[in-house]
Write a protein that holds these residues in place. Structure first.
Motif, PDB file in Angstrom:
ATOM      1  N   GLY A 163       0.991  -1.361   0.345  1.00 11.86           N
ATOM      2  CA  GLY A 163      -0.027   0.133   0.240  1.00 11.86           C
ATOM      3  C   GLY A 163       0.700   1.156   0.121  1.00 11.86           C
ATOM      4  O   GLY A 163       0.260   2.862  -0.428  1.00 11.86           O
ATOM      5  N   GLU A 164       2.108   0.818   0.145  1.00 13.47           N
ATOM      6  CA  GLU A 164       2.756   2.179   0.551  1.00 13.47           C
ATOM      7  C   GLU A 164       2.818   2.806  -1.080  1.00 13.47           C
ATOM      8  O   GLU A 164       4.221   3.855  -1.533  1.00 13.47           O
ATOM      9  CB  GLU A 164       4.512   1.754   1.309  1.00 13.47           C
ATOM     10  CG  GLU A 164       4.024   2.260   2.672  1.00 13.47           C
ATOM     11  CD  GLU A 164       5.453   1.605   3.450  1.00 13.47           C
ATOM     12  OE1 GLU A 164       6.196   1.751   1.998  1.00 13.47           O
ATOM     13  OE2 GLU A 164       5.322   0.758   3.969  1.00 13.47           O
ATOM     14  N   GLY A 165       2.965   2.108  -2.560  1.00 15.76           N
ATOM     15  CA  GLY A 165       3.316   1.884  -3.750  1.00 15.76           C
ATOM     16  C   GLY A 165       5.118   2.134  -3.927  1.00 15.76           C
ATOM     17  O   GLY A 165       6.043   2.193  -2.646  1.00 15.76           O
ATOM     18  N   ALA A 166       5.886   1.785  -5.426  1.00 15.21           N
ATOM     19  CA  ALA A 166       7.074   1.616  -5.823  1.00 15.21           C
ATOM     20  C   ALA A 166       7.196   2.395  -6.406  1.00 15.21           C
ATOM     21  O   ALA A 166       6.355   2.089  -7.400  1.00 15.21           O
ATOM     22  CB  ALA A 166       7.302   0.889  -4.973  1.00 15.21           C
ATOM     23  N   GLU A 167       8.861   2.022  -7.116  1.00 16.63           N
ATOM     24  CA  GLU A 167       8.695   2.623  -8.748  1.00 16.63           C
ATOM     25  C   GLU A 167       8.105   1.438  -9.513  1.00 16.63           C
ATOM     26  O   GLU A 167       7.744   0.772 -10.817  1.00 16.63           O
ATOM     27  CB  GLU A 167      10.226   2.992  -8.910  1.00 16.63           C
ATOM     28  CG  GLU A 167      10.226   3.720  -8.046  1.00 16.63           C
ATOM     29  CD  GLU A 167       9.568   5.411  -9.120  1.00 16.63           C
ATOM     30  OE1 GLU A 167       8.787   5.363 -10.742  1.00 16.63           O
ATOM     31  OE2 GLU A 167       9.152   6.072  -7.994  1.00 16.63           O
ATOM     32  N   GLY A 168       8.567  -0.133  -9.056  1.00 19.52           N
ATOM     33  CA  GLY A 168       8.575  -1.660  -8.876  1.00 19.52           C
ATOM     34  C   GLY A 168       8.349  -2.310  -8.302  1.00 19.52           C
ATOM     35  O   GLY A 168       8.798  -2.259  -6.917  1.00 19.52           O
ATOM     36  N   ALA A 169       8.586  -3.572  -8.298  1.00 19.40           N
ATOM     37  CA  ALA A 169       8.381  -4.685  -7.332  1.00 19.40           C
ATOM     38  C   ALA A 169       9.698  -4.658  -6.730  1.00 19.40           C
ATOM     39  O   ALA A 169       9.389  -5.770  -5.697  1.00 19.40           O
ATOM     40  CB  ALA A 169       8.429  -6.159  -8.545  1.00 19.40           C
ATOM     41  N   THR A 170      10.799  -4.489  -7.476  1.00 20.37           N
ATOM     42  CA  THR A 170      11.879  -4.473  -6.514  1.00 20.37           C
ATOM     43  C   THR A 170      12.849  -3.179  -7.007  1.00 20.37           C
ATOM     44  O   THR A 170      14.051  -2.596  -6.089  1.00 20.37           O
ATOM     45  CB  THR A 170      13.186  -5.797  -7.344  1.00 20.37           C
ATOM     46  OG1 THR A 170      13.293  -5.359  -8.380  1.00 20.37           O
ATOM     47  CG2 THR A 170      12.353  -6.452  -7.177  1.00 20.37           C
ATOM     48  N   GLU A 171      12.249  -2.231  -6.934  1.00 15.70           N
ATOM     49  CA  GLU A 171      12.260  -0.881  -6.547  1.00 15.70           C
ATOM     50  C   GLU A 171      11.366   0.335  -5.923  1.00 15.70           C
ATOM     51  O   GLU A 171      10.524   0.646  -6.574  1.00 15.70           O
ATOM     52  CB  GLU A 171      12.679   0.219  -7.744  1.00 15.70           C
ATOM     53  CG  GLU A 171      13.556  -1.063  -8.821  1.00 15.70           C
ATOM     54  CD  GLU A 171      12.631  -1.657  -8.882  1.00 15.70           C
ATOM     55  OE1 GLU A 171      11.617  -1.790  -9.889  1.00 15.70           O
ATOM     56  OE2 GLU A 171      12.949  -2.589  -9.845  1.00 15.70           O
ATOM     57  N   PRO A 172      12.314   0.707  -4.546  1.00 12.37           N
ATOM     58  CA  PRO A 172      11.281   1.267  -4.006  1.00 12.37           C
ATOM     59  C   PRO A 172      10.699   2.579  -4.554  1.00 12.37           C
ATOM     60  O   PRO A 172      11.436   3.392  -4.980  1.00 12.37           O
ATOM     61  CB  PRO A 172      12.342   1.499  -2.650  1.00 12.37           C
ATOM     62  CG  PRO A 172      13.305   0.706  -2.812  1.00 12.37           C
ATOM     63  CD  PRO A 172      13.922   1.006  -4.347  1.00 12.37           C
ATOM     64  N   GLU A 184      11.448   0.126   5.909  1.00  9.77           N
ATOM     65  CA  GLU A 184      11.137  -1.398   6.044  1.00  9.77           C
ATOM     66  C   GLU A 184      10.948  -1.992   4.674  1.00  9.77           C
ATOM     67  O   GLU A 184      11.816  -3.211   4.655  1.00  9.77           O
ATOM     68  CB  GLU A 184      10.112  -1.591   7.225  1.00  9.77           C
ATOM     69  CG  GLU A 184      10.124  -3.669   7.038  1.00  9.77           C
ATOM     70  CD  GLU A 184       8.681  -3.158   7.689  1.00  9.77           C
ATOM     71  OE1 GLU A 184       8.458  -4.995   8.736  1.00  9.77           O
ATOM     72  OE2 GLU A 184       8.086  -2.539   8.301  1.00  9.77           O
ATOM     73  N   LEU A 185       9.935  -1.193   3.934  1.00  9.41           N
ATOM     74  CA  LEU A 185       9.912  -1.979   2.343  1.00  9.41           C
ATOM     75  C   LEU A 185      10.683  -1.433   1.393  1.00  9.41           C
ATOM     76  O   LEU A 185      11.746  -2.681   1.203  1.00  9.41           O
ATOM     77  CB  LEU A 185       8.841  -0.867   1.666  1.00  9.41           C
ATOM     78  CG  LEU A 185       8.460  -1.689   0.429  1.00  9.41           C
ATOM     79  CD1 LEU A 185       7.823  -2.527   0.230  1.00  9.41           C
ATOM     80  CD2 LEU A 185       7.433  -0.211  -0.098  1.00  9.41           C
ATOM     81  N   ALA A 186      11.954  -0.551   1.191  1.00 17.01           N
ATOM     82  CA  ALA A 186      12.854  -0.333   0.717  1.00 17.01           C
ATOM     83  C   ALA A 186      14.374  -1.212   1.188  1.00 17.01           C
ATOM     84  O   ALA A 186      14.413  -1.825  -0.294  1.00 17.01           O
ATOM     85  CB  ALA A 186      13.547   1.101   1.243  1.00 17.01           C
ATOM     86  N   SER A 187      14.118  -1.841   1.512  1.00 16.60           N
ATOM     87  CA  SER A 187      15.131  -2.598   2.677  1.00 16.60           C
ATOM     88  C   SER A 187      14.875  -4.197   1.786  1.00 16.60           C
ATOM     89  O   SER A 187      15.061  -4.880   1.652  1.00 16.60           O
ATOM     90  CB  SER A 187      15.260  -2.799   3.692  1.00 16.60           C
ATOM     91  OG  SER A 187      16.198  -3.680   4.226  1.00 16.60           O
ATOM     92  N   ALA A 188      13.362  -4.245   2.130  1.00 18.44           N
ATOM     93  CA  ALA A 188      13.580  -6.130   1.574  1.00 18.44           C
ATOM     94  C   ALA A 188      13.423  -5.731   0.290  1.00 18.44           C
ATOM     95  O   ALA A 188      13.507  -6.675  -0.575  1.00 18.44           O
ATOM     96  CB  ALA A 188      11.816  -6.484   1.717  1.00 18.44           C
ATOM     97  N   GLN A 189      12.662  -4.960  -0.654  1.00 16.85           N
ATOM     98  CA  GLN A 189      12.975  -4.726  -1.758  1.00 16.85           C
ATOM     99  C   GLN A 189      14.226  -4.151  -2.510  1.00 16.85           C
ATOM    100  O   GLN A 189      14.953  -5.110  -3.787  1.00 16.85           O
ATOM    101  CB  GLN A 189      12.571  -3.417  -2.620  1.00 16.85           C
ATOM    102  CG  GLN A 189      10.881  -3.599  -2.554  1.00 16.85           C
ATOM    103  CD  GLN A 189      10.230  -2.025  -3.059  1.00 16.85           C
ATOM    104  OE1 GLN A 189      10.892  -1.450  -2.856  1.00 16.85           O
ATOM    105  NE2 GLN A 189       9.520  -2.066  -4.186  1.00 16.85           N
TER     106      GLN A 189
END
Length: 183
Positions: free
Chosen positions: A118-127, A134-139
């Motif tokens: 729900g935070e949104g991102a540039e891509g599946a693996t790009e924050p 937390e999301l950026a680290s996982a990606q």
């Protein structure tokens, strides 16, 4: 002989599924979901695709290990007596187990990305700019692992081909002679 043929076939097909599915996910699924217009859909759709693939990949890994044990059991005497047989089997086992562990860890990271989609991102693996740490680290970890896993799975396939070459009559004889000369 038929049981060994079936075990070898399962062993090779499951390695191919592991390799092909991982590579297709990294290139096709993650690449395609990165094109979604809504930034929250990018991670959500990718996570859903990987979630659908996970049971197939898990079954492939389990099938690969079980079939591998059957193949090792069928060939244990040759592996033990042929020069390089034990060493190659140990390498292939280590690569398989490392790749399987990384695949499992990738699944854990994928669940984290799904929870934070729900935070949104540039891509599946790009924050994206609004992605939490937390999301950026996982990606970032997934970005590396999505290419590492096909490398391990591909290495398993190559080592399997090496095992096959070792079973050619002239290689078995050469390996047995070399082993007896070193004894």
């Amino acid at each position: 002989m038929m049981a060994n043929l079936i075990a070898r076939s399962i062993h090779d097909l499951t390695a191919a599924a592991w390799f092909g599915g991982s590579l297709m996910g990294a290139v096709g699924l993650n690449g395609a979901t990165g094109q979604a217009k809504d930034s929250t859909e990018r991670t959500r759709l990718s996570a859903l695709g990987w979630k659908r693939w996970a049971p197939v990949q898990g079954a492939a890994l389990i099938g690969h290990v079980v079939a591998g044990l059957a193949v090792i059991n069928e060939n244990k005497e040759r592996i033990a007596s042929q020069d390089g047989g034990t060493r190659l089997t140990a390498y292939k086992t280590a690569v398989t187990l490392t790749g399987a562990a990384l695949t499992l860890y990738t699944g854990i990271l994928g669940r984290k990305v799904e929870q934070l989609a729900g935070e949104g991102a540039e891509g599946a693996t790009e924050p994206g700019p609004g992605s939490s740490k937390e999301l950026a680290s996982a990606q970032r970890q997934l970005k590396i692992l999505q290419w590492t896993i096909p490398f391990f799975a591909g290495t398993v396939i190559v080592l399997g081909a090496k095992h096959g070459e070792m079973q050619r009559t002239h290689n078995v004889l050469k390996g047995l002679v070399k082993r007896s000369l070193h004894s």
